[in-house]
Design an enzyme around this catalytic site. Structure first.
Site, PDB file in Angstrom:
ATOM      1  N   GLU A  21      43.584  24.563  36.079  1.00 22.53           N
ATOM      2  CA  GLU A  21      43.833  25.499  35.483  1.00 22.53           C
ATOM      3  C   GLU A  21      44.223  25.333  33.930  1.00 22.53           C
ATOM      4  O   GLU A  21      43.789  25.925  32.838  1.00 22.53           O
ATOM      5  CB  GLU A  21      44.938  26.093  36.024  1.00 22.53           C
ATOM      6  CG  GLU A  21      44.711  26.815  37.453  1.00 22.53           C
ATOM      7  CD  GLU A  21      45.978  27.491  38.168  1.00 22.53           C
ATOM      8  OE1 GLU A  21      45.856  28.668  38.208  1.00 22.53           O
ATOM      9  OE2 GLU A  21      46.772  26.712  38.387  1.00 22.53           O
ATOM     10  N   TYR A  53      48.885  49.997  18.251  1.00 25.01           N
ATOM     11  CA  TYR A  53      48.574  49.403  19.501  1.00 25.01           C
ATOM     12  C   TYR A  53      47.410  48.312  19.105  1.00 25.01           C
ATOM     13  O   TYR A  53      47.331  47.229  19.854  1.00 25.01           O
ATOM     14  CB  TYR A  53      47.986  50.220  20.648  1.00 25.01           C
ATOM     15  CG  TYR A  53      46.704  51.253  20.062  1.00 25.01           C
ATOM     16  CD1 TYR A  53      45.626  50.974  19.908  1.00 25.01           C
ATOM     17  CD2 TYR A  53      47.474  52.507  19.936  1.00 25.01           C
ATOM     18  CE1 TYR A  53      44.784  51.731  19.474  1.00 25.01           C
ATOM     19  CE2 TYR A  53      46.214  53.584  19.550  1.00 25.01           C
ATOM     20  CZ  TYR A  53      44.852  53.396  19.337  1.00 25.01           C
ATOM     21  OH  TYR A  53      43.971  53.968  18.926  1.00 25.01           O
ATOM     22  N   ILE A  72      52.937  32.493  35.757  1.00 28.01           N
ATOM     23  CA  ILE A  72      52.632  33.874  34.884  1.00 28.01           C
ATOM     24  C   ILE A  72      53.887  34.793  34.705  1.00 28.01           C
ATOM     25  O   ILE A  72      53.943  35.190  33.622  1.00 28.01           O
ATOM     26  CB  ILE A  72      51.695  34.531  35.549  1.00 28.01           C
ATOM     27  CG1 ILE A  72      52.169  35.009  36.908  1.00 28.01           C
ATOM     28  CG2 ILE A  72      50.142  34.015  35.751  1.00 28.01           C
ATOM     29  CD1 ILE A  72      51.208  35.963  37.801  1.00 28.01           C
ATOM     30  N   GLU A  73      55.100  34.357  35.389  1.00 31.59           N
ATOM     31  CA  GLU A  73      56.335  35.009  35.077  1.00 31.59           C
ATOM     32  C   GLU A  73      56.689  34.717  33.712  1.00 31.59           C
ATOM     33  O   GLU A  73      57.225  35.489  32.855  1.00 31.59           O
ATOM     34  CB  GLU A  73      57.303  34.640  35.873  1.00 31.59           C
ATOM     35  CG  GLU A  73      57.103  34.874  37.524  1.00 31.59           C
ATOM     36  CD  GLU A  73      56.351  34.146  38.254  1.00 31.59           C
ATOM     37  OE1 GLU A  73      56.245  34.503  39.569  1.00 31.59           O
ATOM     38  OE2 GLU A  73      55.553  33.470  37.797  1.00 31.59           O
ATOM     39  N   LYS A  99      46.275  37.802  37.468  1.00 30.99           N
ATOM     40  CA  LYS A  99      45.496  36.666  37.395  1.00 30.99           C
ATOM     41  C   LYS A  99      44.529  36.804  38.640  1.00 30.99           C
ATOM     42  O   LYS A  99      44.562  36.295  39.868  1.00 30.99           O
ATOM     43  CB  LYS A  99      46.608  35.460  38.061  1.00 30.99           C
ATOM     44  CG  LYS A  99      45.906  34.195  37.644  1.00 30.99           C
ATOM     45  CD  LYS A  99      47.239  33.053  37.932  1.00 30.99           C
ATOM     46  CE  LYS A  99      46.378  31.627  37.739  1.00 30.99           C
ATOM     47  NZ  LYS A  99      47.414  30.650  37.869  1.00 30.99           N
TER      48      LYS A  99
END
Length: 120
Positions: A21, A53, A72-73, A99
């Site tokens: 990854e 934005y 991912i946290e 993900k």
């Protein structure tokens, strides 16, 4: 308080606990909701009275790809922190980090973490 959303923001990055990854990377999808008082912008039509934005997108892309995270946290936390730090009109932000290519042996749409952070 109003909400400004960026939905389905795709960013290619190198997050994950598996070596492949971090080496090969993968697509991530972010849904971002920012709570802010943008009533003056609605009255004045002045970009300076809202949360830009396009600028948020650039900030998110920069911090999301600057480092490789195992979780991912952690990546979601970094995004929340950057938005609150760089956009003072934002009072709270919710980030759902998806993900879709997570290395699990199953059929699924995506795995995700959703995080909300607010100003103290």
């Amino acid at each position: 308080m109003e909400t400004i959303r960026i939905k389905g923001l795709e960013i290619f990055a190198y997050h994950g606990v598996n070596p492949e990854e971090k080496e090969n990377g993968q697509k991530f999808i972010l849904d971002i909701a920012m709570q802010a008082d943008i009533s003056r912008a609605a009255q004045t039509d002045d970009l300076n009275e809202t949360v830009n934005y396009a600028a948020v997108r650039k900030t998110v892309n920069a911090v999301f790809t600057a480092q490789k995270y195992d979780l991912i946290e952690r990546a979601a936390q970094v995004v929340c922190d950057a938005i609150l730090e760089n956009y003072p009109k934002v009072q709270s932000v919710t980030v759902e980090l998806k993900k879709p290519e997570a290395p699990i042996n199953a059929v699924f749409d995506y795995v995700s973490v959703e995080m909300t952070r607010s100003r103290a």
